[in-house]
Design a protein around this motif. Structure first.
Motif, short mmCIF file in Angstrom:
data_model
loop_
_atom_site.label_atom_id
_atom_site.label_comp_id
_atom_site.label_asym_id
_atom_site.label_seq_id
_atom_site.Cartn_x
_atom_site.Cartn_y
_atom_site.Cartn_z
N UNK A 147 15.48 -0.46 9.97
CA UNK A 147 15.03 0.06 8.68
C UNK A 147 16.25 0.58 7.92
N UNK A 148 16.47 0.03 6.74
CA UNK A 148 17.60 0.43 5.89
C UNK A 148 17.20 1.51 4.90
N UNK A 149 15.98 1.45 4.42
CA UNK A 149 15.49 2.41 3.44
C UNK A 149 13.99 2.53 3.52
N UNK A 150 13.47 3.73 3.25
CA UNK A 150 12.04 3.99 3.39
C UNK A 150 11.58 4.89 2.24
N UNK B 255 22.57 4.98 -1.27
CA UNK B 255 21.44 4.96 -0.33
C UNK B 255 20.38 3.97 -0.72
N UNK B 256 19.46 3.72 0.23
CA UNK B 256 18.43 2.70 0.05
C UNK B 256 17.01 3.24 0.17
N UNK B 257 16.85 4.57 0.21
CA UNK B 257 15.51 5.16 0.26
C UNK B 257 14.85 5.09 -1.11
N UNK B 258 13.52 5.24 -1.11
CA UNK B 258 12.73 5.15 -2.33
C UNK B 258 11.97 6.45 -2.56
N UNK B 259 11.77 6.79 -3.83
CA UNK B 259 10.95 7.93 -4.22
C UNK B 259 10.31 7.62 -5.56
N UNK B 260 8.99 7.66 -5.61
CA UNK B 260 8.30 7.34 -6.86
C UNK B 260 7.43 8.49 -7.37
N UNK B 261 7.47 9.66 -6.72
CA UNK B 261 6.64 10.77 -7.19
C UNK B 261 7.14 11.30 -8.53
N UNK C 255 5.86 4.24 12.98
CA UNK C 255 7.11 3.81 12.36
C UNK C 255 7.54 2.44 12.88
N UNK C 256 8.00 1.61 11.97
CA UNK C 256 8.45 0.26 12.35
C UNK C 256 9.59 0.34 13.36
N UNK C 257 10.39 1.40 13.27
CA UNK C 257 11.53 1.54 14.20
C UNK C 257 11.09 1.71 15.64
N UNK C 258 9.83 2.10 15.87
CA UNK C 258 9.34 2.29 17.23
C UNK C 258 8.74 1.03 17.83
N UNK D 20 0.81 -1.22 0.00
CA UNK D 20 0.00 0.00 0.00
C UNK D 20 0.84 1.25 0.00
N UNK D 21 0.78 1.99 1.09
CA UNK D 21 1.50 3.25 1.19
C UNK D 21 2.90 3.11 1.73
N UNK D 22 3.46 1.90 1.74
CA UNK D 22 4.78 1.68 2.34
C UNK D 22 5.70 0.95 1.37
N UNK D 23 6.93 1.42 1.27
CA UNK D 23 7.99 0.69 0.59
C UNK D 23 9.23 0.81 1.46
N UNK D 24 9.64 -0.30 2.06
CA UNK D 24 10.77 -0.30 2.99
C UNK D 24 11.70 -1.47 2.72
N UNK D 25 12.96 -1.25 3.07
CA UNK D 25 13.92 -2.34 3.18
C UNK D 25 14.32 -2.44 4.65
N UNK D 26 14.24 -3.65 5.20
CA UNK D 26 14.46 -3.85 6.63
C UNK D 26 15.46 -4.97 6.84
N UNK D 27 16.45 -4.73 7.68
CA UNK D 27 17.37 -5.78 8.10
C UNK D 27 16.76 -6.48 9.31
#
Length: 336
Positions: free
Chosen positions: A151-154, A204-210, A328-331, A135-142
């Protein structure tokens, strides 16, 4: 363990037992209700959860041949998601748990997706890297172990799933956009439309699709007036998303030294993405794991499984059933 999922536009219930595995699960999709609006209408979603959830819970109990009194706990999606939709599941779950005098635990929706591949007959071992495209999330997680996530990238703006839906609207395709674009892309000509691979030309490992969505808009204005042009754009868009995700996954595995990748979430059902990642795994010598297709989209099996693990680790909820629409998954607390 009863799992309940009501974070967005799927109402779901499932029963999981550690010794026997997944006993029963059911999902009611609201896609037809929201298609006319081109996206999810929160109030309509909440109302439909109220209507459908009790029957789904009764149905999975019946399918498993159990009475409610056999439940040892209830897990429900606490967030992230739509506030009203989350409250429906939270209120139902906490009330049922209180009435049965069993523990209840609120589950992070993305932790559920992350753990979904572990429900398969041959689950991957940890440590691993997880690509969550839901859905509204694209993440890479170790993932070092259960509950030990980094979280490696968001997503810095639009997630991959949002980009699929917005591109579908630009192409005049129905909601949800992912399956519609995949079908149209089959008729597209490879290389006819070349679109950017966002944020792959920098570290880097962040994502942007706009920006990719904007590039699609320009392509539609230039060549989207006929069916072949629209198919070429759909093909070019899908290739851009798939290649971007594959590049970031390769980087994450190299950065962490992990040799296992899991892919979860609705976009994880995309056949072209699976084909590309399978080829990359064969080329680079790592393994890639997916949940079965029915567990890629939102479901309660993953919530029941995560709940069983957290209850086994000693986590217990209280009578507070507050939800966390932004979480946030980090929390997420580390079990134990």
């Amino acid at each position: 363990m009863l799992g309940i999922e009501t974070s967005c536009d799927e109402t779901a219930a499932a029963l999981y037992q550690p010794e026997a595995g997944l006993l029963a699960h059911a999902v009611h999709s609201q896609v037809a209700d929201h298609a006319a609006y081109g996206g999810v209408v929160p109030e309509l979603a909440s109302r439909d959860h109220v209507r459908k959830l009790p029957g789904l819970v009764q149905g999975v109990l019946r399918d498993a041949g159990l009475e409610a009194e056999a439940l040892g706990g209830v897990a429900w999606t606490r967030g992230p998601g739509l506030p009203g939709a989350l409250m429906v599941g939270a209120g139902f779950a906490r009330s049922l748990a209180w009435g049965l005098d069993v523990p209840a635990v609120g589950i992070h929706h993305l932790e559920g997706h992350l753990l979904a591949p572990l429900l398969e007959p041959q689950p991957p071992a940890m440590p691993l890297v997880a690509l969550l495209v839901s859905g509204g999330h694209t993440l890479l997680v170790q993932v070092a172990g259960f509950g030990r996530y980094r979280v490696l990238g968001d997503s810095v703006d639009d997630a991959a799933g949002e980009a699929f839906d917005k591109t579908a609207r630009l192409l005049g395709l129905p909601y949800p956009g992912g399956p519609a674009i995949a079908r149209l892309a089959e008729a597209g000509r490879p290389g006819a439309v070349r679109l950017p691979r966002p944020m792959t030309d920098r570290p880097g490992l962040d994502f942007s699709f706009s920006g990719l969505k904007t590039a699609v808009l320009h392509a539609v204005e230039e060549r989207g007036s006929d069916e072949q042009g629209r198919a070429d754009i759909a093909h070019g868009f899908q290739e851009a998303v798939v290649e971007t995700l594959a590049i970031k996954c390769r980087r994450a595995l190299e950065q962490t030294g992990c040799r296992r990748l899991v892919v979860s979430g609705g976009v994880g059902a995309n056949a072209r993405l699976r084909e590309r990642l399978d080829a990359l795994a064969a080329e680079r010598g790592f393994s890639v794991h997916y949940p079965r297709l029915e567990l890629c989209t939102d479901n309660a099996a993953m919530i029941a499984y995560a709940g069983a693990l957290r209850l086994a680790a000693g986590e217990r909820g209280d009578l507070d059933f507050s939800v966390r629409p932004r979480w946030p998954l980090a929390e997420l607390p580390v079990p134990g």
